[in-house]
Write a protein that holds these residues in place. Structure first.
Motif, PDB file in Angstrom:
ATOM      1  N   SER A 149      96.227  31.079  26.970  1.00 37.27           N
ATOM      2  CA  SER A 149      97.350  30.728  25.627  1.00 37.27           C
ATOM      3  C   SER A 149      96.460  30.779  24.472  1.00 37.27           C
ATOM      4  O   SER A 149      95.138  30.203  24.376  1.00 37.27           O
ATOM      5  CB  SER A 149      98.261  29.719  25.787  1.00 37.27           C
ATOM      6  OG  SER A 149      97.456  28.408  25.889  1.00 37.27           O
ATOM      7  N   TYR A 150      96.910  31.261  23.094  1.00 40.17           N
ATOM      8  CA  TYR A 150      96.345  31.140  21.882  1.00 40.17           C
ATOM      9  C   TYR A 150      97.344  31.019  20.855  1.00 40.17           C
ATOM     10  O   TYR A 150      98.566  30.819  21.004  1.00 40.17           O
ATOM     11  CB  TYR A 150      95.491  32.210  21.956  1.00 40.17           C
ATOM     12  CG  TYR A 150      96.402  33.741  22.361  1.00 40.17           C
ATOM     13  CD1 TYR A 150      97.238  34.343  21.391  1.00 40.17           C
ATOM     14  CD2 TYR A 150      96.058  34.362  23.566  1.00 40.17           C
ATOM     15  CE1 TYR A 150      97.976  35.437  21.928  1.00 40.17           C
ATOM     16  CE2 TYR A 150      96.794  35.321  23.841  1.00 40.17           C
ATOM     17  CZ  TYR A 150      97.863  35.865  23.047  1.00 40.17           C
ATOM     18  OH  TYR A 150      98.477  36.979  23.526  1.00 40.17           O
ATOM     19  N   GLU A 161     103.788  47.880  22.297  1.00 39.07           N
ATOM     20  CA  GLU A 161     103.357  46.482  22.468  1.00 39.07           C
ATOM     21  C   GLU A 161     103.537  46.398  23.987  1.00 39.07           C
ATOM     22  O   GLU A 161     104.054  47.043  24.985  1.00 39.07           O
ATOM     23  CB  GLU A 161     104.497  45.714  22.097  1.00 39.07           C
ATOM     24  CG  GLU A 161     104.830  45.906  20.486  1.00 39.07           C
ATOM     25  CD  GLU A 161     106.082  45.025  20.283  1.00 39.07           C
ATOM     26  OE1 GLU A 161     106.108  44.002  20.520  1.00 39.07           O
ATOM     27  OE2 GLU A 161     106.740  45.735  19.228  1.00 39.07           O
ATOM     28  N   GLN A 174     101.219  31.394  22.161  1.00 38.27           N
ATOM     29  CA  GLN A 174     101.607  32.418  22.820  1.00 38.27           C
ATOM     30  C   GLN A 174     100.798  32.363  24.186  1.00 38.27           C
ATOM     31  O   GLN A 174      99.589  32.246  24.095  1.00 38.27           O
ATOM     32  CB  GLN A 174     101.488  33.914  22.330  1.00 38.27           C
ATOM     33  CG  GLN A 174     101.853  35.115  23.192  1.00 38.27           C
ATOM     34  CD  GLN A 174     101.836  36.333  22.541  1.00 38.27           C
ATOM     35  OE1 GLN A 174     101.070  37.177  22.054  1.00 38.27           O
ATOM     36  NE2 GLN A 174     103.115  36.652  22.192  1.00 38.27           N
ATOM     37  N   ALA A 219     103.400  36.705  26.601  1.00 40.89           N
ATOM     38  CA  ALA A 219     103.322  38.157  26.518  1.00 40.89           C
ATOM     39  C   ALA A 219     102.765  38.451  27.878  1.00 40.89           C
ATOM     40  O   ALA A 219     101.939  37.709  28.558  1.00 40.89           O
ATOM     41  CB  ALA A 219     102.370  38.541  25.648  1.00 40.89           C
ATOM     42  N   PHE A 270      94.047  42.595  22.169  1.00 43.47           N
ATOM     43  CA  PHE A 270      93.447  41.739  23.306  1.00 43.47           C
ATOM     44  C   PHE A 270      93.350  41.735  24.341  1.00 43.47           C
ATOM     45  O   PHE A 270      92.735  42.034  25.456  1.00 43.47           O
ATOM     46  CB  PHE A 270      93.780  40.178  22.833  1.00 43.47           C
ATOM     47  CG  PHE A 270      93.227  39.192  23.653  1.00 43.47           C
ATOM     48  CD1 PHE A 270      91.921  39.129  23.972  1.00 43.47           C
ATOM     49  CD2 PHE A 270      94.312  38.275  24.087  1.00 43.47           C
ATOM     50  CE1 PHE A 270      91.645  38.039  24.918  1.00 43.47           C
ATOM     51  CE2 PHE A 270      93.681  37.269  25.031  1.00 43.47           C
ATOM     52  CZ  PHE A 270      92.593  37.122  25.512  1.00 43.47           C
ATOM     53  N   SER A 322      97.434  40.882  19.541  1.00 44.92           N
ATOM     54  CA  SER A 322      97.662  40.247  20.881  1.00 44.92           C
ATOM     55  C   SER A 322      97.732  41.346  21.911  1.00 44.92           C
ATOM     56  O   SER A 322      97.352  41.071  22.939  1.00 44.92           O
ATOM     57  CB  SER A 322      98.713  39.615  20.923  1.00 44.92           C
ATOM     58  OG  SER A 322     100.059  40.385  20.633  1.00 44.92           O
ATOM     59  N   CYS A 323      98.236  42.722  21.520  1.00 45.29           N
ATOM     60  CA  CYS A 323      98.314  43.781  22.585  1.00 45.29           C
ATOM     61  C   CYS A 323      96.786  44.241  22.792  1.00 45.29           C
ATOM     62  O   CYS A 323      96.634  44.542  23.828  1.00 45.29           O
ATOM     63  CB  CYS A 323      99.331  44.905  22.011  1.00 45.29           C
ATOM     64  SG  CYS A 323      99.179  46.472  23.112  1.00 45.29           S
ATOM     65  N   SER A 376      99.358  32.337  17.742  1.00 44.20           N
ATOM     66  CA  SER A 376      99.864  33.520  17.297  1.00 44.20           C
ATOM     67  C   SER A 376      99.218  33.908  16.082  1.00 44.20           C
ATOM     68  O   SER A 376      99.321  35.379  15.878  1.00 44.20           O
ATOM     69  CB  SER A 376     101.432  33.600  17.004  1.00 44.20           C
ATOM     70  OG  SER A 376     102.004  33.291  18.431  1.00 44.20           O
ATOM     71  N   PRO A 396      95.012  36.020  18.116  1.00 41.93           N
ATOM     72  CA  PRO A 396      94.705  36.992  19.036  1.00 41.93           C
ATOM     73  C   PRO A 396      93.813  38.006  18.511  1.00 41.93           C
ATOM     74  O   PRO A 396      93.068  38.727  18.940  1.00 41.93           O
ATOM     75  CB  PRO A 396      96.198  37.450  19.174  1.00 41.93           C
ATOM     76  CG  PRO A 396      96.946  37.121  18.402  1.00 41.93           C
ATOM     77  CD  PRO A 396      96.436  35.908  17.799  1.00 41.93           C
ATOM     78  N   SER A 397      93.637  38.166  17.039  1.00 46.62           N
ATOM     79  CA  SER A 397      92.772  39.057  16.334  1.00 46.62           C
ATOM     80  C   SER A 397      91.339  38.817  16.486  1.00 46.62           C
ATOM     81  O   SER A 397      90.422  39.616  16.964  1.00 46.62           O
ATOM     82  CB  SER A 397      93.325  38.919  14.956  1.00 46.62           C
ATOM     83  OG  SER A 397      93.049  37.875  14.280  1.00 46.62           O
ATOM     84  N   PHE A 399      99.862  33.911  27.846  1.00 45.87           N
ATOM     85  CA  PHE A 399      99.331  35.537  27.929  1.00 45.87           C
ATOM     86  C   PHE A 399      99.277  35.574  29.687  1.00 45.87           C
ATOM     87  O   PHE A 399      98.637  34.818  30.383  1.00 45.87           O
ATOM     88  CB  PHE A 399      98.387  36.098  27.451  1.00 45.87           C
ATOM     89  CG  PHE A 399      97.400  37.106  27.875  1.00 45.87           C
ATOM     90  CD1 PHE A 399      98.229  38.217  28.502  1.00 45.87           C
ATOM     91  CD2 PHE A 399      96.130  37.174  27.990  1.00 45.87           C
ATOM     92  CE1 PHE A 399      97.327  39.482  29.058  1.00 45.87           C
ATOM     93  CE2 PHE A 399      95.441  38.346  28.456  1.00 45.87           C
ATOM     94  CZ  PHE A 399      96.144  39.243  28.870  1.00 45.87           C
TER      95      PHE A 399
END
Lengths: 222, 222
Positions: free
Chosen positions: B132-133, B94, B144, B44, B196, B193-194, B135, A192-193, B146
């Motif tokens: 999805s990606y 988050e 994760q 998420a 993004f 992730s947040c 983590s 995600p980064s 999304f």
């Protein structure tokens, strides 16, 4: 990169990279505990080549991603079947990044990573610190500092690809390719980064390069 | 939330949440190993309240972030000094999120998390899967997924705040507040992730809500 074999797992011995703990605490009068890791803080750098209007990524085999692609039942076997699970499952597309394990400034470490991984020799004042955030909230809460860096073809003085026994491919993507990546259904084999950095670039930086390439804003025609 | 005391660390015992391993493999003829974790896959959800044009976040105390704020020398003490290191250091902002530890669809788990954490009872077809990606790429490579979810005030049927002994605050932020957050110098006590998810929302969704609020695009005046 994808010539990977003799894959097997052992329990974690004493490790300089991953130190797991259980933290105990009392919150609002209630005893709790949480399992977490001590990991190094890190830097990540969005490298954009303004000569050819391409983003510079690195690609490498990531054991943690590979492992998570293996069906839980097949994780128990003595040796992982690399015909059933080819190494490509673990190849991740990432920003240039590195851990802070030397007594140097974050800017200097970022500069070194851009040179070692991507082959661009950038003056330290070309590194623009964007922000910093927590790498995760569950098991690892280390700090990652995020830089943006514009480079030119002239700054490409080395091959890149990492140092010591790192096996890293340098990959370039155009702005439309980045847009296609972040709007794909996934799974995207990226963290995600990296996706945050790409969205940040698309939202705050990409428009000027689209314009200079004759790709006008469809709304304003500017 | 910030009443936290009696904080101490012990070695990691057998854990259902964090299973560390060392993976051994041979890449391009060279023997290597990597330390990694087995962790659960997760969901998420970006929850946007269209009635009041606010994003719904959760705030909670995160031991992994708290721990990483403690100076390495002070981590060795028997009990962490919570006067020197107040709990607020570990409070993270988050997206609504949760691990996949039940035999249900990702959509169903996402729906449950939105209800339990944020208090909104949403029909499953209101959950839009974005992508999805992975983590992380270092020690944890779990997947994760999304989602984006628009809610109304009428859907708020519960208090939210989590189940069992979870202590979670529901927090709302306006679009300008989100823009201020992602452009701040940091450190931001949030995971990538947040960030993004917020950048994705700002780039692909926010404009329509700005328009409906009379905040026009400064370029096009549309």
């Amino acid at each position: 990169m994808e010539d990977v074999k003799d894959v097997y797992l052992t329990p974690l011995p004493e490790s300089q990279y991953v130190r797991p703990f259980r933290m105990h605490y009392t919150q609002n009068g209630k005893k709790k505990n949480w399992d977490l890791l001590e990991v190094h803080d890190s830097v990540a750098i969005v490298v954009f080549n303004v000569t050819r209007k391409v983003m510079i990524f690195v690609k490498q085999f990531r054991p943690a991603i590979y492992y998570n692609n293996i069906h839980p039942q097949d994780r128990q076997s003595d040796v992982i079947d690399t015909k059933k699970y080819p190494a490509s499952l673990g190849v991740a597309l990432e920003m240039c990044a590195g851990i802070i394990d030397k007594n140097k400034s974050v800017e200097e470490i970022a500069r070194e990573e851009v040179l070692e991984e991507c082959g661009y020799n950038v003056p330290i004042n070309k590194l623009q610190k964007i922000t910093s955030y927590r790498s995760g909230v569950g098991v690892q809460g280390s700090l990652q500092t995020f830089f943006y860096c514009e480079v030119t073809d002239e700054m490409k003085t080395e091959q890149g690809g990492g140092v010591d026994d790192e096996i890293i491919d340098v990959v370039e993507k155009t702005i439309p390719e980045i847009e296609a990546l972040v709007t794909s259904q996934g799974p995207i084999n990226s963290p995600p980064s990296c996706l945050f950095a790409l969205m940040w670039f698309l939202h705050y930086k990409a428009e000027q390069y689209k314009k200079s390439f004759g790709l006008y804003c469809s709304d304003c025609k500017q």
